[in-house]
Design an enzyme around this catalytic site. Structure first.
Site, PDB file in Angstrom:
ATOM      1  N   TRP A 112      -6.425   2.205  -3.944  1.00 48.96           N
ATOM      2  CA  TRP A 112      -6.118   1.273  -5.051  1.00 48.96           C
ATOM      3  C   TRP A 112      -5.151   0.158  -4.655  1.00 48.96           C
ATOM      4  CZ3 TRP A 112      -4.544   6.574  -6.519  1.00 48.96           C
ATOM      5  CH2 TRP A 112      -5.576   7.309  -7.075  1.00 48.96           C
ATOM      6  N   ALA A 158      -1.944  10.956  -3.658  1.00 51.19           N
ATOM      7  CA  ALA A 158      -0.535  10.615  -3.910  1.00 51.19           C
ATOM      8  C   ALA A 158      -0.465   9.333  -4.736  1.00 51.19           C
ATOM      9  CB  ALA A 158       0.219  10.441  -2.597  1.00 51.19           C
ATOM     10  N   GLN A 207     -10.161  -5.551 -33.581  1.00 53.29           N
ATOM     11  CA  GLN A 207     -10.403  -5.147 -34.971  1.00 53.29           C
ATOM     12  C   GLN A 207     -10.430  -6.365 -35.887  1.00 53.29           C
ATOM     13  OE1 GLN A 207     -11.210  -2.116 -35.515  1.00 53.29           O
ATOM     14  NE2 GLN A 207     -11.458  -2.309 -37.728  1.00 53.29           N
ATOM     15  N   ILE A 208      -9.511  -7.281 -35.668  1.00 61.86           N
ATOM     16  CA  ILE A 208      -9.425  -8.464 -36.543  1.00 61.86           C
ATOM     17  C   ILE A 208     -10.635  -9.380 -36.339  1.00 61.86           C
ATOM     18  CG2 ILE A 208      -8.071 -10.582 -36.950  1.00 61.86           C
ATOM     19  CD1 ILE A 208      -5.544  -8.828 -36.534  1.00 61.86           C
ATOM     20  N   GLY A 217     -13.579  -8.246 -35.622  1.00 59.74           N
ATOM     21  CA  GLY A 217     -14.779  -7.513 -36.029  1.00 59.74           C
ATOM     22  C   GLY A 217     -15.811  -7.496 -34.918  1.00 59.74           C
ATOM     23  N   CYS A 261       0.837  -1.203   0.000  1.00 60.95           N
ATOM     24  CA  CYS A 261       0.000   0.000   0.000  1.00 60.95           C
ATOM     25  C   CYS A 261       0.866   1.245   0.000  1.00 60.95           C
ATOM     26  CB  CYS A 261      -0.904   0.011   1.226  1.00 60.95           C
ATOM     27  SG  CYS A 261      -1.750  -1.551   1.539  1.00 60.95           S
ATOM     28  N   GLU A 298       2.036   0.884 -11.155  1.00 61.00           N
ATOM     29  CA  GLU A 298       3.496   0.764 -11.014  1.00 61.00           C
ATOM     30  C   GLU A 298       4.221   1.803 -11.866  1.00 61.00           C
ATOM     31  OE1 GLU A 298       5.345  -2.402  -9.856  1.00 61.00           O
ATOM     32  OE2 GLU A 298       3.586  -3.484  -9.180  1.00 61.00           O
ATOM     33  N   GLY A 299       3.669   2.994 -11.896  1.00 64.85           N
ATOM     34  CA  GLY A 299       4.243   4.084 -12.693  1.00 64.85           C
ATOM     35  C   GLY A 299       3.554   4.147 -14.041  1.00 64.85           C
ATOM     36  N   THR A 300       2.821   5.240 -14.294  1.00 64.07           N
ATOM     37  CA  THR A 300       2.113   5.391 -15.568  1.00 64.07           C
ATOM     38  C   THR A 300       3.135   5.482 -16.712  1.00 64.07           C
ATOM     39  OG1 THR A 300       2.169   7.797 -15.443  1.00 64.07           O
ATOM     40  CG2 THR A 300       0.257   6.703 -14.431  1.00 64.07           C
TER      41      THR A 300
HETATM   42  C1  FAD Z   1      -6.025  -1.963 -10.597  1.00 63.93           C
HETATM   43  C2  FAD Z   1      -5.040  -1.138  -9.845  1.00 63.93           C
HETATM   44  C3  FAD Z   1      -4.194  -1.749  -8.939  1.00 63.93           C
HETATM   45  C4  FAD Z   1      -3.288  -0.997  -8.203  1.00 63.93           C
HETATM   46  N1  FAD Z   1      -2.513  -1.608  -7.258  1.00 63.93           N
HETATM   47  C5  FAD Z   1      -1.755  -0.848  -6.429  1.00 63.93           C
HETATM   48  C6  FAD Z   1      -1.082  -1.439  -5.329  1.00 63.93           C
HETATM   49  O1  FAD Z   1      -1.140  -2.653  -5.117  1.00 63.93           O
HETATM   50  N2  FAD Z   1      -0.381  -0.643  -4.496  1.00 63.93           N
HETATM   51  C7  FAD Z   1      -0.302   0.716  -4.689  1.00 63.93           C
HETATM   52  O2  FAD Z   1       0.344   1.381  -3.910  1.00 63.93           O
HETATM   53  N3  FAD Z   1      -0.911   1.306  -5.737  1.00 63.93           N
HETATM   54  C8  FAD Z   1      -1.664   0.564  -6.601  1.00 63.93           C
HETATM   55  N4  FAD Z   1      -2.323   1.152  -7.649  1.00 63.93           N
HETATM   56  C9  FAD Z   1      -2.224   2.610  -7.840  1.00 63.93           C
HETATM   57  C10 FAD Z   1      -1.411   3.002  -9.058  1.00 63.93           C
HETATM   58  O3  FAD Z   1      -0.053   2.725  -8.853  1.00 63.93           O
HETATM   59  C11 FAD Z   1      -1.693   4.486  -9.365  1.00 63.93           C
HETATM   60  O4  FAD Z   1      -3.001   4.562  -9.855  1.00 63.93           O
HETATM   61  C12 FAD Z   1      -0.693   5.060 -10.332  1.00 63.93           C
HETATM   62  O5  FAD Z   1       0.554   5.199  -9.739  1.00 63.93           O
HETATM   63  C13 FAD Z   1      -1.121   6.415 -10.885  1.00 63.93           C
HETATM   64  O6  FAD Z   1      -1.472   7.298  -9.863  1.00 63.93           O
HETATM   65  P1  FAD Z   1      -2.865   8.087  -9.941  1.00 63.93           P
HETATM   66  O7  FAD Z   1      -3.917   7.101 -10.262  1.00 63.93           O
HETATM   67  O8  FAD Z   1      -3.031   8.914  -8.741  1.00 63.93           O
HETATM   68  O9  FAD Z   1      -2.727   9.036 -11.191  1.00 63.93           O
HETATM   69  P2  FAD Z   1      -2.132  10.529 -11.159  1.00 63.93           P
HETATM   70  O10 FAD Z   1      -0.814  10.538 -10.534  1.00 63.93           O
HETATM   71  O11 FAD Z   1      -3.176  11.443 -10.613  1.00 63.93           O
HETATM   72  O12 FAD Z   1      -1.953  10.833 -12.701  1.00 63.93           O
HETATM   73  C14 FAD Z   1      -3.008  11.301 -13.543  1.00 63.93           C
HETATM   74  C15 FAD Z   1      -2.425  11.514 -14.940  1.00 63.93           C
HETATM   75  O13 FAD Z   1      -1.417  12.533 -14.885  1.00 63.93           O
HETATM   76  C16 FAD Z   1      -0.190  12.019 -15.388  1.00 63.93           C
HETATM   77  N5  FAD Z   1       0.938  12.605 -14.632  1.00 63.93           N
HETATM   78  C17 FAD Z   1       1.099  12.693 -13.293  1.00 63.93           C
HETATM   79  N6  FAD Z   1       2.262  13.290 -13.005  1.00 63.93           N
HETATM   80  C18 FAD Z   1       2.857  13.585 -14.174  1.00 63.93           C
HETATM   81  C19 FAD Z   1       4.088  14.183 -14.554  1.00 63.93           C
HETATM   82  N7  FAD Z   1       4.967  14.640 -13.661  1.00 63.93           N
HETATM   83  N8  FAD Z   1       4.374  14.323 -15.872  1.00 63.93           N
HETATM   84  C20 FAD Z   1       3.486  13.890 -16.819  1.00 63.93           C
HETATM   85  N9  FAD Z   1       2.313  13.303 -16.520  1.00 63.93           N
HETATM   86  C21 FAD Z   1       2.003  13.148 -15.219  1.00 63.93           C
HETATM   87  C22 FAD Z   1      -0.269  10.515 -15.168  1.00 63.93           C
HETATM   88  O14 FAD Z   1       0.611   9.815 -16.031  1.00 63.93           O
HETATM   89  C23 FAD Z   1      -1.728  10.259 -15.479  1.00 63.93           C
HETATM   90  O15 FAD Z   1      -1.908  10.182 -16.871  1.00 63.93           O
HETATM   91  C24 FAD Z   1      -3.213   0.411  -8.420  1.00 63.93           C
HETATM   92  C25 FAD Z   1      -4.054   1.024  -9.348  1.00 63.93           C
HETATM   93  C26 FAD Z   1      -4.970   0.273 -10.037  1.00 63.93           C
HETATM   94  C27 FAD Z   1      -5.902   0.975 -10.986  1.00 63.93           C
END
Ligand code: FAD
Length: 409
Positions: A167, A139, A362-363, A365, A133, A389-391
């Protein structure tokens, strides 16, 4: 010059890894796939499947630790690719405990590893879960903004945790939670530490359970910490190490790597391997469909428009796998990701999985768009890889910093 065939370089898997891959594949094919649609609809942890996996030793600390320590580094990515080829939702239920295990094994003391990791997996007939967590409502990407506080009580040698986590995979239903909290908010992410919350700790409860777009067989929920007290020995890495780190910071020195970041760094090639498994599954399904489905008197795969799409899908899944193997191999050999190789693998594999699963729809249909066929589920599932794990944006930021040497934001 090396005397070994191939000059010492090989992409051949060892006999052990190949045997393990075939064994996991069998479980993925015979147990996970037939159950995938049902658990996706139920949006619940698939306990009977965890139980079956536990019985054969697949859901076990021994199995995951064995692959983590496999000498080439390919044990974990190969296993995870097969599991997620089977199904991503059930796959995440089967592997969700690993993140908590990595959090403790990468920064914990030998005593903590020995005490808590077995309690994250349990045994046949008594399956257990772990949860990591870190994220909070305010955050996610910005880990430094974590507000959960950990305050030390000298009198009782306990840490008192307060805050709300969001999450969390397995959050609230796990036996062992690993919680990232701030011990010194003025230091941002450098003032954070991870805490093991033992089973049955009062003050830890589940908040809302999220209803999701994909990976629905995996439980995702808030975790609320309300004066949750954990023994002093539950600070991951121990208090002496934390005090030394805080003292270095107070003296203006570098603090070394922060625990949550270490966890994410180590797990990136593993997440990439999950995405490769989903991408490969969608590619294979679409390829087979394209050779069977006849329109205009010929299989749709005979049209260049479809065959080229399949060619691109195969090429990109293979490329993603090679990047994943490179990062996993480097990590196992103790090489540092100086060019953000872990992030590169996660970025490419995640975006490949999203694209390839969309191409698979798409393939197929109209059929591809329905729940009678698995590719729409794979597409919903694939999207998570560009988020958790980092977007993808955060991965690009890390890679951008590594390649330019600039403080890219
Ligand atoms: C199914 C699922 C399982 C998960 N499991 C875990 C878990 O086990 N443990 C845990 O700790 N978390 C977990 N998470 C959380 C997940 O790691 C976060 O959702 C993720 O890190 C993104 O954070 P956020 O959702 O707050 O998006 P935000 O940080 O609010 O980002 C919103 C958008 O802004 C973009 N953005 C943010 N900052 C920047 C920047 N500096 N430059 C450019 N773009 C930026 C992001 O890429 C995104 O597109 C889980 C989430 C999901 C959906």
């Amino acid at each position: 010059m090396s005397e070994e065939p191939g000059g010492g370089f090989t992409l051949d898997l060892s006999d052990d890894v190949r045997e393990m891959r075939d064994w996991v594949h069998e479980f993925a094919q015979n147990v996970m796939r037939p159950a995938a649609a049902e658990w996706d609809e139920r949006e619940e942890t698939p306990w009977p499947i965890l139980e079956e996996a536990s019985k054969i030793g697949l859901y076990s600390l021994d199995f995951f630790a064995g692959q983590w320590l496999e000498p080439t580094g390919l044990g974990t990515p190969v296993a995870f690719e097969e599991i997620f080829w089977g199904d991503a939702g059930i796959g995440l239920a089967l592997t969700g405990s690993c993140l908590a295990a990595v959090a403790v094994s990468s920064s914990g003391t030998p005593e903590q590893i020995g005490e808590w990791l077995p309690q994250m997996f349990g045994s046949p007939g008594d399956v257990k879960l772990g949860a990591f967590c870190s994220s909070e409502p305010d955050a996610g990407s910005d880990v430094g903004a974590i507000r959960t506080r950990a305050v030390y009580s000298e009198a009782t040698d306990e840490w008192v945790l307060n805050g709300t986590k969001s999450w969390a995979t397995n959050g609230g239903i796990a036996d062992v939670h690993v919680v990232v909290a701030s011990v010194d908010p003025s230091l941002g992410s450098r003032g954070q530490a991870s805490f093991i919350v033992p089973p049955g700790t009062r003050g830890l409860s589940q908040g809302q359970k999220f209803r999701k777009h994909g990976v629905r067989a995996s439980h995702t929920a808030e975790v609320v910490l309300d004066d949750a007290r954990v023994p002093g020995r539950c600070l991951v890495g121990g208090k002496d190490r934390l005090d030394a780190r805080l003292a270095r910071l107070a003296g203006g020195q570098a603090a070394g790597e922060q625990a949550a970041m270490k966890t994410f760094e180590a797990s990136r090639p593993t997440v990439a391997a999950m995405a490769v498994g989903v991408g490969r599954a969608a590619f294979e399904y679409a390829r087979d469909y394209a050779t069977q489905r006849v329109q205009f008197g010929r299989p749709v795969g005979q049209n260049q428009g479809i065959a080229f799409m399949l060619a691109d899908m195969q090429a990109s899944v293979d490329a993603a796998r090679l990047l994943t193997w490179r990062a996993a191999w480097m990590a196992r050999q103790g090489r540092k990701f100086t060019r953000a190789e872990g992030s590169i693998s996660k970025l490419v594999a995640a975006e490949t999985a999203v694209r390839v699963t969309e191409q698979a729809i798409q393939i197929l249909g109209g059929n591809g768009y329905t729940r009678d066929y698995p590719v729409e589920r794979m597409h919903r599932d694939a999207k998570i890889f560009t988020i958790f794990e980092g977007t993808s944006e955060i991965q690009r930021m890390i890679i951008g910093r590594a390649v330019t040497g600039l403080p890219v934001r």
